[in-house]
Design a protein around this motif. Structure first.
Motif, PDB file in Angstrom:
ATOM      1  N   LEU A  21       0.826  -1.216   0.000  1.00  0.00           N
ATOM      2  CA  LEU A  21       0.000   0.000   0.000  1.00  0.00           C
ATOM      3  C   LEU A  21       0.858   1.263   0.000  1.00  0.00           C
ATOM      4  CD1 LEU A  21      -2.538  -1.186   2.728  1.00  0.00           C
ATOM      5  CD2 LEU A  21      -2.819  -1.315   0.256  1.00  0.00           C
ATOM      6  N   HIS A  22       2.110   1.142  -0.380  1.00  0.00           N
ATOM      7  CA  HIS A  22       3.096   2.209  -0.235  1.00  0.00           C
ATOM      8  C   HIS A  22       3.410   2.840  -1.592  1.00  0.00           C
ATOM      9  CE1 HIS A  22       7.227   3.458   1.660  1.00  0.00           C
ATOM     10  NE2 HIS A  22       6.394   4.482   1.514  1.00  0.00           N
ATOM     11  N   PHE A  23       3.385   4.173  -1.615  1.00  0.00           N
ATOM     12  CA  PHE A  23       3.689   4.929  -2.827  1.00  0.00           C
ATOM     13  C   PHE A  23       4.644   6.072  -2.473  1.00  0.00           C
ATOM     14  CE2 PHE A  23      -0.417   3.021  -3.199  1.00  0.00           C
ATOM     15  CZ  PHE A  23      -0.493   2.564  -4.498  1.00  0.00           C
ATOM     16  N   GLN A  24       5.471   6.424  -3.425  1.00  0.00           N
ATOM     17  CA  GLN A  24       6.305   7.607  -3.312  1.00  0.00           C
ATOM     18  C   GLN A  24       6.202   8.387  -4.602  1.00  0.00           C
ATOM     19  OE1 GLN A  24      10.270   6.241  -2.337  1.00  0.00           O
ATOM     20  NE2 GLN A  24       9.895   6.322  -0.139  1.00  0.00           N
ATOM     21  N   GLY A  25       6.493   9.673  -4.519  1.00  0.00           N
ATOM     22  CA  GLY A  25       6.436  10.474  -5.720  1.00  0.00           C
ATOM     23  C   GLY A  25       6.998  11.857  -5.495  1.00  0.00           C
ATOM     24  N   TRP A  26       6.919  12.679  -6.528  1.00  0.00           N
ATOM     25  CA  TRP A  26       7.407  14.045  -6.446  1.00  0.00           C
ATOM     26  C   TRP A  26       6.597  14.931  -7.374  1.00  0.00           C
ATOM     27  CZ3 TRP A  26       8.947  15.994 -11.090  1.00  0.00           C
ATOM     28  CH2 TRP A  26       9.391  15.084 -12.065  1.00  0.00           C
ATOM     29  N   ILE A  27       6.678  16.229  -7.116  1.00  0.00           N
ATOM     30  CA  ILE A  27       5.972  17.197  -7.940  1.00  0.00           C
ATOM     31  C   ILE A  27       6.754  18.504  -7.899  1.00  0.00           C
ATOM     32  CG2 ILE A  27       4.480  17.838  -5.987  1.00  0.00           C
ATOM     33  CD1 ILE A  27       2.270  18.403  -8.065  1.00  0.00           C
ATOM     34  N   ASP A  28       6.840  19.171  -9.036  1.00  0.00           N
ATOM     35  CA  ASP A  28       7.514  20.472  -9.078  1.00  0.00           C
ATOM     36  C   ASP A  28       6.762  21.474  -8.213  1.00  0.00           C
ATOM     37  OD1 ASP A  28       9.747  20.059 -10.631  1.00  0.00           O
ATOM     38  OD2 ASP A  28       8.673  20.310 -12.513  1.00  0.00           O
ATOM     39  N   GLY A  29       7.466  22.259  -7.445  1.00  0.00           N
ATOM     40  CA  GLY A  29       6.818  23.270  -6.621  1.00  0.00           C
ATOM     41  C   GLY A  29       7.813  23.901  -5.677  1.00  0.00           C
ATOM     42  N   GLU A  30       7.676  25.195  -5.446  1.00  0.00           N
ATOM     43  CA  GLU A  30       8.605  25.905  -4.582  1.00  0.00           C
ATOM     44  C   GLU A  30       8.289  25.696  -3.108  1.00  0.00           C
ATOM     45  OE1 GLU A  30      11.331  27.445  -5.459  1.00  0.00           O
ATOM     46  OE2 GLU A  30      10.971  26.902  -7.544  1.00  0.00           O
ATOM     47  N   SER A  31       6.992  25.683  -2.766  1.00  0.00           N
ATOM     48  CA  SER A  31       6.599  25.564  -1.366  1.00  0.00           C
ATOM     49  C   SER A  31       5.957  24.211  -1.121  1.00  0.00           C
ATOM     50  CB  SER A  31       5.619  26.685  -1.001  1.00  0.00           C
ATOM     51  OG  SER A  31       4.481  26.624  -1.841  1.00  0.00           O
ATOM     52  N   ALA A  32       5.710  23.916   0.161  1.00  0.00           N
ATOM     53  CA  ALA A  32       5.089  22.645   0.519  1.00  0.00           C
ATOM     54  C   ALA A  32       3.735  22.526  -0.168  1.00  0.00           C
ATOM     55  CB  ALA A  32       4.940  22.550   2.034  1.00  0.00           C
ATOM     56  N   LEU A  33       3.465  21.377  -0.761  1.00  0.00           N
ATOM     57  CA  LEU A  33       2.235  21.148  -1.506  1.00  0.00           C
ATOM     58  C   LEU A  33       1.342  20.177  -0.753  1.00  0.00           C
ATOM     59  CD1 LEU A  33       3.775  20.780  -5.078  1.00  0.00           C
ATOM     60  CD2 LEU A  33       2.656  22.776  -4.125  1.00  0.00           C
ATOM     61  N   PHE A  34       0.034  20.461  -0.780  1.00  0.00           N
ATOM     62  CA  PHE A  34      -0.932  19.600  -0.125  1.00  0.00           C
ATOM     63  C   PHE A  34      -1.804  18.968  -1.209  1.00  0.00           C
ATOM     64  CE2 PHE A  34       0.368  22.750   2.928  1.00  0.00           C
ATOM     65  CZ  PHE A  34       0.593  21.991   4.075  1.00  0.00           C
ATOM     66  N   LEU A  35      -1.785  17.646  -1.267  1.00  0.00           N
ATOM     67  CA  LEU A  35      -2.485  16.900  -2.300  1.00  0.00           C
ATOM     68  C   LEU A  35      -3.481  15.948  -1.662  1.00  0.00           C
ATOM     69  CD1 LEU A  35       0.702  15.921  -4.364  1.00  0.00           C
ATOM     70  CD2 LEU A  35      -0.710  17.962  -4.659  1.00  0.00           C
ATOM     71  N   GLU A  36      -4.339  15.382  -2.494  1.00  0.00           N
ATOM     72  CA  GLU A  36      -5.318  14.411  -2.037  1.00  0.00           C
ATOM     73  C   GLU A  36      -5.138  13.141  -2.849  1.00  0.00           C
ATOM     74  OE1 GLU A  36      -9.847  14.888  -0.459  1.00  0.00           O
ATOM     75  OE2 GLU A  36      -9.440  15.595  -2.496  1.00  0.00           O
ATOM     76  N   ALA A  37      -5.093  11.990  -2.172  1.00  0.00           N
ATOM     77  CA  ALA A  37      -4.944  10.707  -2.845  1.00  0.00           C
ATOM     78  C   ALA A  37      -6.327  10.131  -3.147  1.00  0.00           C
ATOM     79  CB  ALA A  37      -4.151   9.742  -1.978  1.00  0.00           C
TER      80      ALA A  37
END
Length: 782
Positions: A133-149
């Motif tokens: 159930l484990h995922f890792q990833g990245w996203i371009d962005g200058e500040s901390a990003l809040f995402l929804e899975a």
């Protein structure tokens, strides 16, 4: 009589691919594009990049293309390659074509016309399934990003991209925001699910992944179903390749789900010594709950961590005169109910063990419990961190012999056991799984006490060294600087063209080389660039030796031939894409190699942006070998402060590795037949360990490594076959130890980056030594 019907072949036009493609060049030198077959959208292609008709690079077209996704078209068919500006300035026409087929993609780009588009199809994000159930990833962005899975259309978790990682190669490398995600356990149902991401405002992120997870692994599910025993081996291999994990923050639930096996009953009588007055009541209360009944306890009054040798001897000779095993605990330790039972059972099972220690738990300020999951006995880490001295057990005769040194604190009480034996000769046992909860330490006071203890121990062994207190995070920390004997050191640097890399490397390491009076040998592997050839020809005038080795790139062979022609005492293997920022890194590595049982020393390497590239090698991650701490910045303390102190690893990278030439030759150097490019350093280090040597990673030696800047990445389409073959050979030769790395804890995850989670289920938690057994003999050709 039988008859057969012959079908007419399809016309050439009916099977010819209907390719859709585009090619664009950005101002930063990134050539990007896409290609897909409208009749077979699942196909993927390898692309050749040409300058003036000559192929100079390849790419695999499988990157996500957002604009195609928005049109509902095949979207995982993009590619991007960064081209050196000097090459672009020297060429006229830039083209791309399908490998082997020769079909041109898009339109050729006329470099002389100055035409360049701002379109760039490089990845802007990534979501990768690690297993379970484990995922890792990245996203371009200058500040901390809040995402929804999102799983199968359902929002299941909030994702905070607050970490950093490094992506890209050479001139295109960059630091990006990273995240780590576990989806809820209800999705471990053996069914296929799809996970995606979206921003807080609902905007989808162009990254998805498909996964399947099983409760307790596929092998566990096969066992639960019953009747499929013949398939268990296949299930076990699946679990090794695609392991599962849970977050470290779920430790309490994980511990309840995977309790330790009950130890065998033992009749051993144990003496329990509680060092210190403050907190002793807590430890005594925990003793009353022990399942093992044969114990006698005494409190040695004093300051935290201090030891009164006379009072300890009096207790052993009077109240504990009939005990043959002694448990030493810092006051305030809260023992698990089965702690003494596990200790007694371990001494019964391992009669040659002189001492043992176990994992611990740590109670945070908010009341949450976290695992202090340790390796098998690590001498270097004991000296610099004292990690195993807060709760340990020892045979009476070994303790009495050590007390002749008159230790005055717990760190000295533990390390005096090794005053008369070498680090590899002492049978010190590690018990995976928490024995107790550790109280908070005054780290400043503890660091000074540890420094004094380590200094006295090294003096007792007649090892000249300076010991300096450092600032720890969870534990005390000191830095050991052993005296270096006069010896001849040669830095060996393989290279092929890429003159700017080599020049930067040589210029940056010059102060350290001069400080250690070392030599340099540049091994030239068929350089053809005129400027590089002229530079190499001039190096002997600068007291830098060169050695030309012809033939295909074989990193192991280049280093083997260098070792064969040198007569140095120490070899420092160094990549040509390494850049030093201090002048003490080589000296620091040599101080670790001053111990005769250390076979190789590695350094802490970072990307140019400061993210860790190598913090040691951990075995077993996805049934392979993986660099540790690649999710941290160099100033991060690392899991249990490992980036603050020198410690043992099963292997270190040969991008910067110091080793004795005699040890190198004794084990046959690197295996150039089986591991020409990848894993030759891992295999070399494991053979050193098999010969009784220790492998040490020192974070006090820090260098910058633009990994694969000189030769490119191993996941390029034209190199995947070779890489997979070398990985399979590593698995075949060292498979047992890939599963049970002594320098890693079996309770920790084996997916993604080491030290990132809890293994689900955990590996074997039997008591263990820091020993490495024999490898399999894999004949050539298999």
């Amino acid at each position: 009589m039988s008859m057969s019907r012959l079908s007419c072949p399809q016309s050439e036009a009916s099977i010819r691919p209907k390719l859709v493609s585009r090619l664009e060049l950005a101002h930063d030198g990134t050539l990007s594009g896409f290609v897909y077959d409208a009749h077979a959208t699942e196909r993927r292609y390898t692309v050749e990049i040409l300058l003036d008709g000559l192929v100079f690079s390849t790419a695999y077209a499988d990157a996500f293309v957002p604009e195609l996704s928005e049109q509902g078209l095949q979207a995982s068919c993009g590619f991007a390659v960064t081209i050196d500006p000097d090459l672009l300035r020297a060429a006229r026409i830039l083209e791309a074509r399908l490998a082997n087929l020769g079909t041109l993609l898009g339109h050729p780009i006329d470099l002389e016309s100055g035409r360049a588009s701002l379109v760039d199809l490089r990845k802007t994000c990534e979501l990768r399934w690690l297993g379970g159930l484990h995922f890792q990833g990245w996203i371009d962005g200058e500040s901390a990003l809040f995402l929804e899975a999102i799983v199968d259309g359902e929002a299941v978790a909030q994702v905070h991209a607050t970490a950093w990682t490094h992506v890209g190669e050479a001139a295109a490398h960059r630091n990006v925001r990273a995240f780590d995600l576990h989806v809820p356990q209800r999705f471990a149902d053996g069914r296929v699910h799809r996970v995606s991401l979206r921003r807080e405002d609902g905007e989808p992120i162009p990254a998805t992944a498909v996964f399947v997870a099983f409760p307790d692994g596929l092998a566990g599910m096969i066992d639960a179903l019953g009747g499929y025993g013949a398939e268990r081996l296949r299930g076990k291999l699946y679990d090794q390749l695609i392991p599962a994990s849970l977050p470290l923050a779920d430790y309490v639930n994980w511990r309840d789900r995977f309790p330790l096996l009950a130890p065998l009953a033992s009749g051993l009588a144990l003496a329990v010594v509680i060092a210190g007055a403050a907190g002793a009541e807590q430890t005594l209360a925990a003793l009353e709950t022990q399942t093992h009944e044969g114990w006698t306890a005494g409190v040695i009054d004093g300051e935290p961590l201090s030891v009164d040798t006379d009072a300890l001897l009096e207790f052993l000779n009077d109240a504990a005169s009939d005990t043959h095993h002694v448990v030493i605990a810092i006051a305030g330790v809260v023992l698990e109910p089965n702690a003494l039972a596990r200790i007694a059972a371990a001494f019964d099972a391992y009669p040659d063990a002189i001492a043992l220690y176990g994992d611990l738990d740590f109670l945070a300020e908010d009341g949450r419990l976290w695992p202090l999951a340790f390796p098998a006995f690590d001498y270097e880490r004991m000296l610099e961190q004292g990690y195993c001295a807060h709760l340990f057990a020892v045979r009476r005769e070994a303790l009495l012999a050590g007390l002749e040194a008159r230790p005055d604190n717990l760190y000295r009480l533990f390390n005096c056991l090794l005053d008369r034996v070498g680090p590899r000769q002492a049978n010190i046992l590690h018990l995976p799984g928490a024995l107790a909860t550790l109280p908070r330490l005054d780290r400043t006071n503890a660091s000074h006490q540890l420094a004094a203890a380590s200094q006295m121990h090294l003096n007792a062994r007649a090892v000249g060294a300076d010991v300096t207190p450092q600032q720890g995070n969870l534990f005390p920390a000191v830095r050991i600087g052993r005296a270096i004997s006069r010896q001849r050191v040669t830095v060996v640097i393989p290279t092929r063209d890429r003159l700017p890399l080599l020049r930067t490397c040589l210029d940056s390491i010059a102060p350290a080389v001069e400080r250690c009076r070392a030599d340099i040998l540049v091994v030239d592997n068929d350089s053809v660039d005129p400027d590089t050839i002229a530079y190499l020809a001039d190096l002997p005038r600068q007291a830098v030796r060169t050695l030309r080795v012809e033939g295909p790139f074989n990193f192991a062979r280049l280093n083997n031939q260098a070792a064969a022609v040198l007569n140095s005492d120490v070899l420092c293997l160094l990549n040509n894409d390494i850049e030093a920022s201090t002048d003490d890194w080589l000296e620091e590595m040599l101080t670790r190699l001053a111990e005769p049982d250390v076979g190789a020393v590695g350094a802490l390497l970072t990307w140019p942006g400061g993210v860790v590239q190598h913090g040691g090698v951990v075995l077993g991650m996805n049934f392979a070998a993986t660099h540790a701490f690649a999710d941290r910045f160099a100033d991060d303390p690392g899991f249990l402060d490992q980036l603050l102190v020198a410690h043992e690893c099963s292997a270190v990278t040969a991008a910067c590795l110091a080793t004795r030439r005699s040890d190198y030759l004794a084990v046959g150097g690197m295996d150039e037949a089986r591991f020409a490019v990848a894993f030759n350093d891992v295999d070399y280090c494991l053979r050193l360990r098999q010969a009784g040597k220790r492998i040490v990673l020192t974070p006090h030696a820090k260098l910058v490594h633009a990994e694969s800047a000189s030769r490119g990445a191993d996941d390029r389409a034209d190199r995947r076959g070779r890489f997979e073959r070398e990985l399979n050979l590593l698995r075949a030769r060292w498979g047992e130890w890939l599963n049970e790395d002594p320098t890693y804890n079996p309770q920790l995850s084996r997916d993604g980056i080491p030290y990132g989670g809890l293994a689900w289920p955990p590996g074997p938690r039997a008591p263990r030594y820091n020993h490495l057994g024999p490898a399999r003999d894999v004949p050539l050709g298999f």
